[in-house]
Design an enzyme around this catalytic site. Structure first.
Site, PDB file in Angstrom:
ATOM      1  NE  ARG A 123     -65.525 -49.319  10.335  1.00 56.68           N
ATOM      2  CZ  ARG A 123     -66.148 -49.077   9.216  1.00 56.68           C
ATOM      3  NH1 ARG A 123     -67.383 -48.696   9.225  1.00 56.68           N
ATOM      4  NH2 ARG A 123     -65.558 -49.200   8.073  1.00 56.68           N
ATOM      5  CG  ASP A 163     -69.649 -47.795  11.634  1.00 52.38           C
ATOM      6  OD1 ASP A 163     -69.548 -46.550  11.654  1.00 52.38           O
ATOM      7  OD2 ASP A 163     -70.200 -48.410  10.705  1.00 52.38           O
ATOM      8  NE  ARG A 204     -64.657 -45.163  12.864  1.00 45.37           N
ATOM      9  CZ  ARG A 204     -65.775 -45.312  12.162  1.00 45.37           C
ATOM     10  NH1 ARG A 204     -66.849 -45.771  12.750  1.00 45.37           N
ATOM     11  NH2 ARG A 204     -65.810 -45.018  10.888  1.00 45.37           N
ATOM     12  CG  ASP A 223     -73.692 -46.707  10.235  1.00 51.30           C
ATOM     13  OD1 ASP A 223     -73.001 -45.678  10.172  1.00 51.30           O
ATOM     14  OD2 ASP A 223     -73.316 -47.808   9.802  1.00 51.30           O
TER      15      ASP A 223
END
Length: 171
Positions: A99, A102, A86, A104
């Protein structure tokens, strides 16, 4: 002894072998110093959100018990993203784009954090079924600070476009 905090991390991918990427990311999270993987949700196929002209995502949530402070945990998560290929644009123009990985930080214990580059709970968690569905799967009683129980937030939003994958596709 350092106390442990339960952190919930959202995972997403829509490039390459997304299932393999997410499995590797969960292994990397489990290997973080002072951290232990508690559980991970199954995989969910989700229509792209924000920018819809891209492949569907696979999403999941992992729960870690960690001694890492939130900022250090976030830095480690960004390192895992980089290791997976990434590359984030400095201006954020790729924010809604495809992507490889990811990650989070959705929740960090009961903390509310608002700092440059670090917002916990994730500011849009209560609006995103692709994060709430796997979160509620593994932690149905968890509360989102300032919002309330995650399961109630999930009940208030549309689940359209989210498909849990069969259990034989575990993380």
């Amino acid at each position: 002894m350092t106390s442990l905090v339960s952190a919930y991390i959202g995972l997403g991918s829509n490039l390459g072998d997304s299932a393999a990427v997410l499995r590797a990311a969960v292994r990397a999270l489990a290997g973080l110093p002072g951290s232990r993987l508690v559980r991970a949700s199954r995989l969910y196929r989700t229509a792209a959100w924000g920018r819809t002209d891209q492949p569907d995502f696979l999403n999941a949530v992992a729960q870690l018990d960690t001694a890492l402070p939130a900022r250090e945990l976030l830095a480690a998560m960004l390192g895992i993203e980089r290791d997976a290929g990434r590359a984030r644009s400095a201006d954020g123009s790729d924010r809604w784009g495809p992507r490889t990985l990811d990650l989070d930080l959705l929740l960090y214990g009961e903390a509310t954090i608002a700092e440059a580059g670090l917002h916990v709970p994730h500011p849009h968690l209560h609006e995103r079924a692709f994060a709430l569905a796997p979160l509620v799967e593994i932690a149905p009683e968890v509360a989102i600070p300032g919002i309330g129980p995650a399961r109630e937030a999930l009940a208030r939003i549309d689940l359209g476009g989210i498909e849990p994958l069969p259990p034989e596709n575990p993380l």
